[in-house]
Motif scaffolding. Sequence first.
Motif, PDB file in Angstrom:
ATOM      1  N   ASP A  38       0.853  -1.190   0.000  1.00 39.50           N
ATOM      2  CA  ASP A  38       0.000   0.000   0.000  1.00 39.50           C
ATOM      3  C   ASP A  38       0.891   1.242   0.000  1.00 39.50           C
ATOM      4  N   PHE A  39       1.168   1.763  -1.193  1.00 40.92           N
ATOM      5  CA  PHE A  39       2.047   2.917  -1.343  1.00 40.92           C
ATOM      6  C   PHE A  39       1.283   4.222  -1.544  1.00 40.92           C
ATOM      7  N   ASN A  40       0.033   4.268  -1.084  1.00 41.31           N
ATOM      8  CA  ASN A  40      -0.762   5.487  -1.201  1.00 41.31           C
ATOM      9  C   ASN A  40       0.027   6.639  -0.582  1.00 41.31           C
ATOM     10  N   PRO A  41       0.206   7.752  -1.300  1.00 43.57           N
ATOM     11  CA  PRO A  41       1.038   8.842  -0.789  1.00 43.57           C
ATOM     12  C   PRO A  41       0.489   9.545   0.448  1.00 43.57           C
ATOM     13  N   ILE A  42      -0.773   9.319   0.817  1.00 45.73           N
ATOM     14  CA  ILE A  42      -1.264   9.923   2.070  1.00 45.73           C
ATOM     15  C   ILE A  42      -0.535   9.335   3.271  1.00 45.73           C
ATOM     16  N   HIS A  43       0.183   8.228   3.066  1.00 40.63           N
ATOM     17  CA  HIS A  43       0.918   7.583   4.145  1.00 40.63           C
ATOM     18  C   HIS A  43       2.379   8.010   4.198  1.00 40.63           C
ATOM     19  N   TRP A  44       2.795   8.932   3.300  1.00 42.50           N
ATOM     20  CA  TRP A  44       4.184   9.387   3.348  1.00 42.50           C
ATOM     21  C   TRP A  44       4.412  10.814   2.868  1.00 42.50           C
TER      22      TRP A  44
END
Length: 140
Positions: A38-44
């Motif tokens: 899960d590389f969704n950018p809301i997580h980084w």
Amino acid sequence: MTISTGSINDWRAGDVLEPQHYPVTRADLVRYAGASGDFNPIHWSDRIAGAVGLPGVIAHGMLTMGLTSRAVATWTGGAPIVDLGVRFTSMVVVPDTDEGTIVTIGGTVKSVEDGLVKIALQVTCDGQKVLGNPTAVVRG
């Protein structure tokens, strides 16, 4: 009675489980993204999180759920979890600091019957509930 760990065969309804505290940092989010895919950018990305109206980078919901099962495993000494139910009700915002944030998980034994222990859980971050009505059922 407050319980830190031990044999769940000795637990009784009403027993309070010692809270577990888990730090969550941006580095943890990167590692979790790699493990989960899960590389969704809301997580980084603060930029992307802000652009979609979030208060900042947030932890993966399933990471929070995983920490919850980790707390249950710590309390029970690894007894099998036969059911884990949660509702995602709030976000774990993870600041861009070395310390990150702390997710705190507490529990109260609700029932013990037929070899199963039901635990009502409380999962918070910065004093705010992040999971609604979380429960775990473990086999003794």
